[in-house]
Enzyme design. Structure first.
Site, short mmCIF file in Angstrom:
data_model
loop_
_atom_site.label_atom_id
_atom_site.label_comp_id
_atom_site.label_asym_id
_atom_site.label_seq_id
_atom_site.Cartn_x
_atom_site.Cartn_y
_atom_site.Cartn_z
N ARG A 86 0.85 -1.21 0.00
CA ARG A 86 0.00 0.00 0.00
C ARG A 86 0.88 1.25 0.00
O ARG A 86 0.63 2.21 -0.73
CB ARG A 86 -0.87 0.03 1.27
N PHE A 145 -11.46 -3.78 -5.67
CA PHE A 145 -11.45 -4.63 -4.48
C PHE A 145 -10.79 -3.85 -3.33
O PHE A 145 -9.83 -4.30 -2.72
CB PHE A 145 -10.69 -5.95 -4.73
N ASP A 191 -15.81 -1.77 -4.34
CA ASP A 191 -15.91 -3.01 -3.56
C ASP A 191 -17.37 -3.43 -3.52
O ASP A 191 -18.27 -2.60 -3.64
CB ASP A 191 -15.38 -2.80 -2.13
N SER A 192 -17.59 -4.72 -3.32
CA SER A 192 -18.98 -5.21 -3.24
C SER A 192 -19.54 -5.10 -1.83
O SER A 192 -20.72 -5.32 -1.62
CB SER A 192 -19.04 -6.67 -3.71
N ASP A 225 -6.68 -5.96 -6.33
CA ASP A 225 -6.31 -6.79 -5.17
C ASP A 225 -7.49 -7.69 -4.80
O ASP A 225 -8.13 -7.51 -3.76
CB ASP A 225 -5.91 -5.89 -4.00
N CYS A 251 -3.55 -13.38 -3.91
CA CYS A 251 -3.26 -13.98 -2.60
C CYS A 251 -3.65 -15.45 -2.59
O CYS A 251 -3.81 -16.05 -1.54
CB CYS A 251 -3.97 -13.20 -1.49
N1 SAH Z 1 -6.81 -4.06 -0.96
C1 SAH Z 1 -7.49 -4.25 0.29
C2 SAH Z 1 -7.88 -5.70 0.54
C3 SAH Z 1 -8.78 -6.30 -0.52
S1 SAH Z 1 -9.59 -7.76 -0.02
C4 SAH Z 1 -6.62 -3.69 1.42
O1 SAH Z 1 -5.48 -3.30 1.17
O2 SAH Z 1 -7.09 -3.63 2.55
C5 SAH Z 1 -10.69 -8.12 -1.29
C6 SAH Z 1 -11.96 -7.29 -1.33
O3 SAH Z 1 -12.66 -7.66 -2.49
C7 SAH Z 1 -12.93 -7.47 -0.18
O4 SAH Z 1 -13.16 -6.23 0.43
C8 SAH Z 1 -14.25 -7.98 -0.83
O5 SAH Z 1 -15.40 -7.39 -0.25
C9 SAH Z 1 -14.07 -7.53 -2.25
N2 SAH Z 1 -14.75 -8.29 -3.31
C10 SAH Z 1 -14.82 -9.63 -3.46
N3 SAH Z 1 -15.40 -9.95 -4.64
C11 SAH Z 1 -15.70 -8.77 -5.25
C12 SAH Z 1 -16.30 -8.43 -6.51
N4 SAH Z 1 -16.66 -9.38 -7.38
N5 SAH Z 1 -16.45 -7.12 -6.81
C13 SAH Z 1 -16.07 -6.16 -5.93
N6 SAH Z 1 -15.47 -6.43 -4.75
C14 SAH Z 1 -15.31 -7.72 -4.40
#
Ligand code: SAH
Length: 393
Positions: free
Chosen positions: A209, A225, A247-248, A297, A337
């Site tokens: 980050r 995400f 994000d979803s 991510d 991941c």
């Molecule tokens: N980059 C973030 C962590 C991401 S974790 C950080 O640094 O803190 C992955 C995220 O993807 C989660 O918040 C989850 O809610 C979201 N997610 C999962 N599937 C998704 C989709 N199809 N569309 C949008 N968001 C999604």
């Protein structure tokens, strides 16, 4: 208690890999209690390791030690001290008051993850062996860190494979409010240790980050995400001209908005979008939108190698769309991941995404999990996070 392995099945133990599968045992004696300590013996009668027995799991035993030493409170004290000393040496606390103190197998304690958030700890126990020793480990954590409050987040699916039910709640001390604030590289984050993902925050992405944020100055950024905005906050703090976070999860986005406010960042440069990244990227492609920087991510698409093929298609899909949406000279910070997709395969997927997007791109950085998430050389599974920063040429 002793368990004898089939001939030839001692090989992985001689390489110090800590897992023994059910198929490796000559006969499975059902009388061993879940999590109890057993000696693993080769077919020739040689002592190999001392391990925790897990009667319900395909991973039937996980090694505590390859030495002939007792497994008791003092054994775990030694492991916990080593883990704490490593973090002290790494000076993680200089970067953040939230970091991983114990990273399972790679810190010699299979099944135990402990994250520190300021003055409390969050513990996750995922195996029969870690469950057997959990109370002892909780006491030791208090003795060795001086921290009195421990919250438990043992609510991951893999516990089912071990015959364990999910457990969450206060394990030691008192935690009146599960919502707390941490500081990472001088930026504040609100997190919720009771309802947040993992133990509350994606600590493994801390350095990434920071790194990606440093490249965001003057750029218009699309953070896919985004969760509670780890990358978005870093980008805004480093002078990104605009950030669109997707994000979803509405809960994650609500915390993101709070995080922008507590850091006094310009809210007028930020937009949250609640929705599906796969759909949104397609929509943006159809609208000919473009960005200077895109961050991908996603969640774990492939927990194990068995899911690798389907996961590869999903990674390729989003990376291909991202390359299309990037301006010339734009940057893609892309992560995986998934334990089932290794760094080499991930790079191949990103390369084929660029090819199909008809894009030239170069890698300027290879990224991985922070060093508070170390990886035992004998347990490569401990390394799961990989990332690439690519520039579109
Ligand atoms: N980059 C973030 C962590 C991401 S974790 C950080 O640094 O803190 C992955 C995220 O993807 C989660 O918040 C989850 O809610 C979201 N997610 C999962 N599937 C998704 C989709 N199809 N569309 C949008 N968001 C999604």
């Amino acid at each position: 208690m002793k368990i004898t392995l089939k001939a030839g099945r001692e090989k992985s133990l001689l390489r110090r890999h800590p897992w023994v599968f059910a198929s490796a045992f000559q006969s499975v004696d059902e009388t061993h209690a879940s999590g109890s300590t057993v000696d693993l013996i080769s077919s020739e009668g040689q002592f190999l390791a001392r391990a925790a027995y897990s009667p319900h799991s395909q991973i039937r035993a996980r090694v505590w030690t390859f030495n002939d030493e007792p497994i008791d409170k003092e054994f775990f004290r030694k492991k916990i001290r080593e883990a704490i000393e490593l973090r002290n040496r790494l000076q993680v606390e200089g970067q953040s008051d939230a970091f991983r103190l114990i990273h399972g197998e790679s810190d010699g304690i299979p099944g135990i993850v402990v994250d520190r958030f300021g003055n409390l700890l969050v513990l996750q126990s995922t195996t029969a062996g870690s469950e057997f020793w959990k109370e002892v480990i909780a006491d030791l954590l208090i003795e060795e860190t001086g921290i009195q409050n421990i919250y438990e987040r043992s609510d991951v699916d893999v516990r089912e494979l071990e015959g364990l039910k999910p457990i969450t709640g206060v394990l030691r001390g008192a935690i009146p409010n599960p919502q707390l604030q941490i500081t990472e590289h001088n930026l504040k984050f609100n997190i919720n240790i009771a309802t947040g993902h993992k133990t509350g925050f994606y600590l493994d992405q801390r350095e990434n980050r920071h790194r990606v944020g440093n490249l965001a100055q003057g750029r218009n950024v699309l953070n896919c995400f985004c969760y509670t905005g780890g990358f978005s906050i870093n980008a805004l703090a480093n002078g990104a001209s605009s950030v669109l976070s997707v994000d979803s999860s509405a809960d994650a986005l609500a915390l993101l908005e709070k995080n922008i406010a507590i850091n006094n960042l310009p809210a007028d440069r930020h937009t949250s979008f609640e929705g599906d990244v796969f759909q949104l990227l397609r929509k943006f492609r159809d609208e000919n939108r473009s960005f200077d920087m895109i961050i991908l991510d996603p969640p774990k698409f492939a927990p194990t190698a068995a899911h690798a093929e389907k996961a590869s298609r999903a990674y390729k899909d989003i990376n291909l769309l991202a390359f299309k949406l990037l301006r010339h000279g734009g940057m893609l910070a892309t992560f995986s991941c998934s334990g089932g997709v290794d760094a080499a395969l991930f790079q191949k997927i990103v390369a084929s995404a660029a090819l199909d997007a008809n894009t030239e791109a170069t890698i300027i950085e290879h990224l991985t999990q922070g060093n508070d998430h170390p990886v035992s050389l004998h347990f490569p599974e401990g390394g799961y996070l990989k990332g690439l920063i690519c520039v579109k040429r």
